[in-house]
Design a protein around this motif. Structure first.
Motif, PDB file in Angstrom:
ATOM      1  N   ALA A 113      -7.123  -2.794  14.798  1.00  0.00           N
ATOM      2  CA  ALA A 113      -7.420  -2.656  16.229  1.00  0.00           C
ATOM      3  C   ALA A 113      -8.698  -3.407  16.586  1.00  0.00           C
ATOM      4  N   PHE A 114      -9.716  -3.277  15.730  1.00  0.00           N
ATOM      5  CA  PHE A 114     -10.974  -3.988  15.980  1.00  0.00           C
ATOM      6  C   PHE A 114     -10.762  -5.497  15.896  1.00  0.00           C
ATOM      7  N   THR A 115      -9.956  -5.928  14.924  1.00  0.00           N
ATOM      8  CA  THR A 115      -9.675  -7.359  14.760  1.00  0.00           C
ATOM      9  C   THR A 115      -8.934  -7.909  15.968  1.00  0.00           C
ATOM     10  N   ALA A 116      -7.991  -7.130  16.510  1.00  0.00           N
ATOM     11  CA  ALA A 116      -7.242  -7.582  17.686  1.00  0.00           C
ATOM     12  C   ALA A 116      -8.169  -7.781  18.888  1.00  0.00           C
ATOM     13  N   ASP A 117      -9.186  -6.941  19.016  1.00  0.00           N
ATOM     14  CA  ASP A 117     -10.118  -7.032  20.150  1.00  0.00           C
ATOM     15  C   ASP A 117     -11.237  -8.041  19.919  1.00  0.00           C
ATOM     16  N   HIS A 118     -11.610  -8.261  18.648  1.00  0.00           N
ATOM     17  CA  HIS A 118     -12.754  -9.124  18.332  1.00  0.00           C
ATOM     18  C   HIS A 118     -12.383 -10.016  17.141  1.00  0.00           C
ATOM     19  N   TYR A 119     -11.455 -10.923  17.352  1.00  0.00           N
ATOM     20  CA  TYR A 119     -10.871 -11.682  16.242  1.00  0.00           C
ATOM     21  C   TYR A 119     -11.930 -12.511  15.510  1.00  0.00           C
ATOM     22  N   ILE A 120     -12.656 -13.361  16.248  1.00  0.00           N
ATOM     23  CA  ILE A 120     -13.621 -14.263  15.627  1.00  0.00           C
ATOM     24  C   ILE A 120     -14.757 -13.473  14.975  1.00  0.00           C
ATOM     25  N   VAL A 121     -15.261 -12.462  15.678  1.00  0.00           N
ATOM     26  CA  VAL A 121     -16.336 -11.636  15.131  1.00  0.00           C
ATOM     27  C   VAL A 121     -15.881 -10.951  13.842  1.00  0.00           C
ATOM     28  N   SER A 122     -14.658 -10.433  13.860  1.00  0.00           N
ATOM     29  CA  SER A 122     -14.123  -9.764  12.667  1.00  0.00           C
ATOM     30  C   SER A 122     -14.020 -10.730  11.501  1.00  0.00           C
ATOM     31  N   LEU A 123     -13.570 -11.947  11.779  1.00  0.00           N
ATOM     32  CA  LEU A 123     -13.427 -12.940  10.716  1.00  0.00           C
ATOM     33  C   LEU A 123     -14.787 -13.316  10.132  1.00  0.00           C
ATOM     34  N   LEU A 124     -15.776 -13.495  10.993  1.00  0.00           N
ATOM     35  CA  LEU A 124     -17.120 -13.841  10.524  1.00  0.00           C
ATOM     36  C   LEU A 124     -17.749 -12.700   9.726  1.00  0.00           C
ATOM     37  N   ILE A 125     -17.525 -11.455  10.185  1.00  0.00           N
ATOM     38  CA  ILE A 125     -18.041 -10.292   9.442  1.00  0.00           C
ATOM     39  C   ILE A 125     -17.421 -10.231   8.054  1.00  0.00           C
ATOM     40  N   LEU A 126     -16.099 -10.411   7.998  1.00  0.00           N
ATOM     41  CA  LEU A 126     -15.416 -10.357   6.705  1.00  0.00           C
ATOM     42  C   LEU A 126     -15.916 -11.458   5.777  1.00  0.00           C
ATOM     43  N   MET A 127     -16.099 -12.680   6.301  1.00  0.00           N
ATOM     44  CA  MET A 127     -16.572 -13.787   5.470  1.00  0.00           C
ATOM     45  C   MET A 127     -17.989 -13.532   4.965  1.00  0.00           C
ATOM     46  N   ALA A 128     -18.844 -13.011   5.848  1.00  0.00           N
ATOM     47  CA  ALA A 128     -20.221 -12.712   5.432  1.00  0.00           C
ATOM     48  C   ALA A 128     -20.230 -11.632   4.356  1.00  0.00           C
ATOM     49  N   LEU A 129     -19.420 -10.577   4.558  1.00  0.00           N
ATOM     50  CA  LEU A 129     -19.326  -9.497   3.572  1.00  0.00           C
ATOM     51  C   LEU A 129     -18.803 -10.028   2.244  1.00  0.00           C
ATOM     52  N   PHE A 130     -17.796 -10.873   2.328  1.00  0.00           N
ATOM     53  CA  PHE A 130     -17.196 -11.428   1.119  1.00  0.00           C
ATOM     54  C   PHE A 130     -18.216 -12.269   0.352  1.00  0.00           C
ATOM     55  N   ALA A 131     -18.979 -13.088   1.077  1.00  0.00           N
ATOM     56  CA  ALA A 131     -19.975 -13.945   0.427  1.00  0.00           C
ATOM     57  C   ALA A 131     -21.050 -13.114  -0.257  1.00  0.00           C
ATOM     58  N   VAL A 132     -21.526 -12.067   0.420  1.00  0.00           N
ATOM     59  CA  VAL A 132     -22.574 -11.215  -0.148  1.00  0.00           C
ATOM     60  C   VAL A 132     -22.056 -10.484  -1.385  1.00  0.00           C
ATOM     61  N   LEU A 133     -20.846  -9.929  -1.292  1.00  0.00           N
ATOM     62  CA  LEU A 133     -20.285  -9.202  -2.431  1.00  0.00           C
ATOM     63  C   LEU A 133     -20.016 -10.137  -3.604  1.00  0.00           C
ATOM     64  N   THR A 134     -19.562 -11.351  -3.301  1.00  0.00           N
ATOM     65  CA  THR A 134     -19.336 -12.329  -4.372  1.00  0.00           C
ATOM     66  C   THR A 134     -20.642 -12.675  -5.060  1.00  0.00           C
ATOM     67  N   ALA A 135     -21.682 -12.934  -4.262  1.00  0.00           N
ATOM     68  CA  ALA A 135     -22.975 -13.304  -4.836  1.00  0.00           C
ATOM     69  C   ALA A 135     -23.592 -12.159  -5.628  1.00  0.00           C
ATOM     70  N   SER A 136     -23.332 -10.917  -5.211  1.00  0.00           N
ATOM     71  CA  SER A 136     -23.949  -9.768  -5.874  1.00  0.00           C
ATOM     72  C   SER A 136     -23.206  -9.327  -7.132  1.00  0.00           C
ATOM     73  N   VAL A 137     -22.109 -10.006  -7.454  1.00  0.00           N
ATOM     74  CA  VAL A 137     -21.356  -9.750  -8.683  1.00  0.00           C
ATOM     75  C   VAL A 137     -20.864  -8.299  -8.735  1.00  0.00           C
ATOM     76  N   VAL A 138     -20.541  -7.717  -7.595  1.00  0.00           N
ATOM     77  CA  VAL A 138     -20.027  -6.358  -7.541  1.00  0.00           C
ATOM     78  C   VAL A 138     -18.518  -6.382  -7.795  1.00  0.00           C
ATOM     79  N   PRO A 139     -17.994  -5.568  -8.731  1.00  0.00           N
ATOM     80  CA  PRO A 139     -16.551  -5.549  -8.976  1.00  0.00           C
ATOM     81  C   PRO A 139     -15.789  -5.057  -7.744  1.00  0.00           C
ATOM     82  N   GLY A 140     -14.578  -5.566  -7.569  1.00  0.00           N
ATOM     83  CA  GLY A 140     -13.730  -5.078  -6.494  1.00  0.00           C
ATOM     84  C   GLY A 140     -13.587  -6.012  -5.312  1.00  0.00           C
ATOM     85  N   VAL A 141     -14.160  -7.232  -5.401  1.00  0.00           N
ATOM     86  CA  VAL A 141     -14.040  -8.176  -4.286  1.00  0.00           C
ATOM     87  C   VAL A 141     -12.575  -8.552  -4.063  1.00  0.00           C
TER      88      VAL A 141
END
Length: 240
Positions: free
Chosen positions: A43-71
């Motif tokens: 629902a949030f993605t449908a209302d804020h598509y670009i913002v949601s995509l940027l949030i997910l990419m930023a989260l993904f980059a941080v989690l990847t860099a932090s070597v946290v399992p489960g990415v």
């Protein structure tokens, strides 16, 4: 002071890892998060598509860099929210960003010093560095496609070896794309399956995805062998 500056990125990265585990955020990296909060995310993605995509990419980059399992589960979520193509491309770019952070941390802490030592000693280490410099793109591409090779081992090794950044980056993006598209395709299928069964048995669920998992096997085994054969053939042609 110089030593502190060298290790400051490593200290900051370790602090991010400690914060994630101290706050328990790593517990949300599971398929249960999609099951419980999936509709809210959509629902949030449908209302804020670009913002949601940027949030997910930023989260993904941080989690990847932090070597946290489960990415991996964030990749599935990307497919669930954005489909296989947008999700696959965006997570590949985000994962590359995270890989570059790890590369930079390893290079700042150890890479420059080890590289100078290798060039000064002119021994085995120097020959290894020269070989990787000569074929950085192919080495990294084959390693990325072979999903059985630990992702962060490549990032750390590349930083320690201080490999050339441009071929490393391009090969990482290209090498990650196939597996990420496959995983996002699985995530996209979860949307339909959760609509019919809001509380599925996820272990049995993944047993249904034999086709994309076979694709991952191809990436892990066959493609790297094919690339190695192609690289050898090109090297022979240059030698003629």
């Amino acid at each position: 002071m110089d030593r502190f500056k060298r290790f400051l990125p490593l200290i900051l990265l370790a602090g991010v890892v400690a914060l994630i585990f101290a706050m328990g955020w790593n517990r949300y990296l599971s398929l249960d998060t999609i099951r419980v909060h999936g509709q809210d995310f959509r629902a949030f993605t449908a209302d804020h598509y670009i913002v949601s995509l940027l949030i997910l990419m930023a989260l993904f980059a941080v989690l990847t860099a932090s070597v946290v399992p489960g990415v991996f589960f964030v990749t599935i979520t990307a497919g669930y929210l954005f489909g296989p193509w947008v999700g696959g491309v965006s997570t590949s770019i985000a994962a590359t960003t995270g890989a570059l952070i790890v590369y930079a941390v390893a290079r700042s802490a150890l890479g420059e010093a080890l590289r100078r030592k290798a060039e000064r000693d002119a021994g085995l280490m120097q020959r290894v560095c020269a070989a990787i410099d000569r074929d950085t793109f192919w080495y990294v591409l084959a390693s990325r496609l072979a999903v059985v090779v630990p992702f962060h081992m490549i990032n750390i090794a590349a930083g320690v070896m201080a490999v050339r950044l441009t071929p490393y980056t391009v090969a990482t993006v290209i090498g990650l794309l196939p597996a990420h598209i496959i995983y996002c395709w699985i995530g996209a299928r979860l949307n339909t399956l959760l609509a019919t069964d809001p509380d599925p048995d996820f272990q049995a669920l993944f047993g249904q995805f034999w086709a994309p998992m076979a694709g991952v096997f191809v990436l892990a085994v066959i493609l790297p062998l094919g690339l190695k054969t192609l690289q050898t053939a090109l090297a022979r042609r240059r030698a003629i």
